[in-house]
Design a protein around this motif. Sequence first.
Motif, PDB file in Angstrom:
ATOM      1  N   GLU A 191       3.576 -14.242 -14.366  1.00 45.68           N
ATOM      2  CA  GLU A 191       3.952 -14.336 -12.955  1.00 45.68           C
ATOM      3  C   GLU A 191       5.162 -13.474 -12.584  1.00 45.68           C
ATOM      4  O   GLU A 191       5.489 -13.353 -11.402  1.00 45.68           O
ATOM      5  N   HIS A 192       5.790 -12.856 -13.576  1.00 40.65           N
ATOM      6  CA  HIS A 192       7.053 -12.157 -13.306  1.00 40.65           C
ATOM      7  C   HIS A 192       6.790 -10.712 -12.884  1.00 40.65           C
ATOM      8  O   HIS A 192       7.292  -9.760 -13.485  1.00 40.65           O
ATOM      9  N   ILE A 193       6.042 -10.580 -11.810  1.00 41.95           N
ATOM     10  CA  ILE A 193       5.514  -9.280 -11.401  1.00 41.95           C
ATOM     11  C   ILE A 193       6.602  -8.312 -10.943  1.00 41.95           C
ATOM     12  O   ILE A 193       6.443  -7.095 -11.041  1.00 41.95           O
ATOM     13  N   TRP A 194       7.707  -8.811 -10.445  1.00 41.02           N
ATOM     14  CA  TRP A 194       8.751  -7.975  -9.847  1.00 41.02           C
ATOM     15  C   TRP A 194       9.534  -7.149 -10.865  1.00 41.02           C
ATOM     16  O   TRP A 194      10.293  -6.268 -10.468  1.00 41.02           O
ATOM     17  N   THR A 195       9.399  -7.439 -12.153  1.00 43.52           N
ATOM     18  CA  THR A 195      10.197  -6.702 -13.145  1.00 43.52           C
ATOM     19  C   THR A 195       9.738  -5.256 -13.310  1.00 43.52           C
ATOM     20  O   THR A 195      10.458  -4.447 -13.878  1.00 43.52           O
ATOM     21  N   SER A 196       8.564  -4.931 -12.818  1.00 46.44           N
ATOM     22  CA  SER A 196       8.098  -3.539 -12.800  1.00 46.44           C
ATOM     23  C   SER A 196       8.543  -2.887 -11.494  1.00 46.44           C
ATOM     24  O   SER A 196       8.271  -3.420 -10.414  1.00 46.44           O
ATOM     25  N   TYR A 217       5.819  -6.997 -17.411  1.00 44.90           N
ATOM     26  CA  TYR A 217       5.545  -5.882 -16.500  1.00 44.90           C
ATOM     27  C   TYR A 217       6.561  -4.762 -16.682  1.00 44.90           C
ATOM     28  O   TYR A 217       6.216  -3.583 -16.571  1.00 44.90           O
ATOM     29  N   PHE A 218       7.793  -5.128 -16.948  1.00 39.50           N
ATOM     30  CA  PHE A 218       8.832  -4.138 -17.233  1.00 39.50           C
ATOM     31  C   PHE A 218       8.470  -3.359 -18.495  1.00 39.50           C
ATOM     32  O   PHE A 218       8.522  -2.120 -18.509  1.00 39.50           O
TER      33      PHE A 218
END
Length: 324
Positions: A149-154, A225-226
């Motif tokens: 769910e941690h999509i924002w790290t990209s 994602y990062f």
Amino acid sequence: MTLKKHLYFTIFFLSFSLFVSCSKKSENFDISIVAANFPCYDATRAILGDTPDTYSIRLKLLIKPGTEVHSYDPTPQDLIDIQNADLFVYIGGESDEWIEELLYANKNYDSQKNLALINFVNTLEEFNPEENEKDEKSHHEENDFEADEHIWTSPANEIIIVSEIFSRLKTIAEKKQLSSLIPVFEKNAADYISQINATAELLNQAINSHNHKFIVMADRFPFAYFADHYKLGYSAAFSGCSTAVETSFATIENLVKTVQEKKLSSVFYIELGNHKIADIIAEETGTKAYCLESIQNVTKDDFINGETWVSLMSRNAKTLKKGL
């Protein structure tokens, strides 16, 4: 979602429905927005920017700075604010199942006011510590895995997040005949995307200045994602959404072995976490422990100081430059 939590929210929603039916809006805003967590709040805040004083715009953050996001329970006032908002922005995924369960159980709720950001990106599988470590590879969306769910790290996903929130705010402004706000939102979104791109390049330079393209997280791992974006291999103590704070001796032993075999100079932990495991591994391997900001939430001080995705990822660039 566990059965216990499912029952809790069902009972909570029934009580809330009775409560909200007797409640009235205490304030009127030209636009009212509720953001579930800090990444949603930060991107929305950047788009809103400094709007003209002639407009009244409210942005509320549900999960307060310095708190554990995985143990958040909404208050009746939170749900009233969601009910009355023009836009409710959240990530989506398993941790946010309570949101859709509560909102869609209310037949009078307009689902068009929801914005689940996970629907706009290609999801990756959440890291499973039993798999030990992952090399440089991507994971494509399938039906048989648990999406991270941690999509924002990209950085690429963060740009999508900003773009989708802008698109929804533009639609709201058009419907409310607040069209003069649209150029303001558009400029702010473009400026923030430019900052994201610049920060992404800082991270790229920091990572590529080292031969090692592998990180050991002695903590939860919300960086899938990062890592995928920058082609980093990784190993970690826990999955990204784990609530565990203690791990087995075997896991610590394995992480120590990974650090030694790959000749790494550091291990990492996340903000607001317990870095005891990182300290143990660092001491055992003669390395250093550094904090990487996952930006899932921020400390109270960072929030007060106005830290953003851009400033926190820039902090990560400095950390990676000295820690890889």
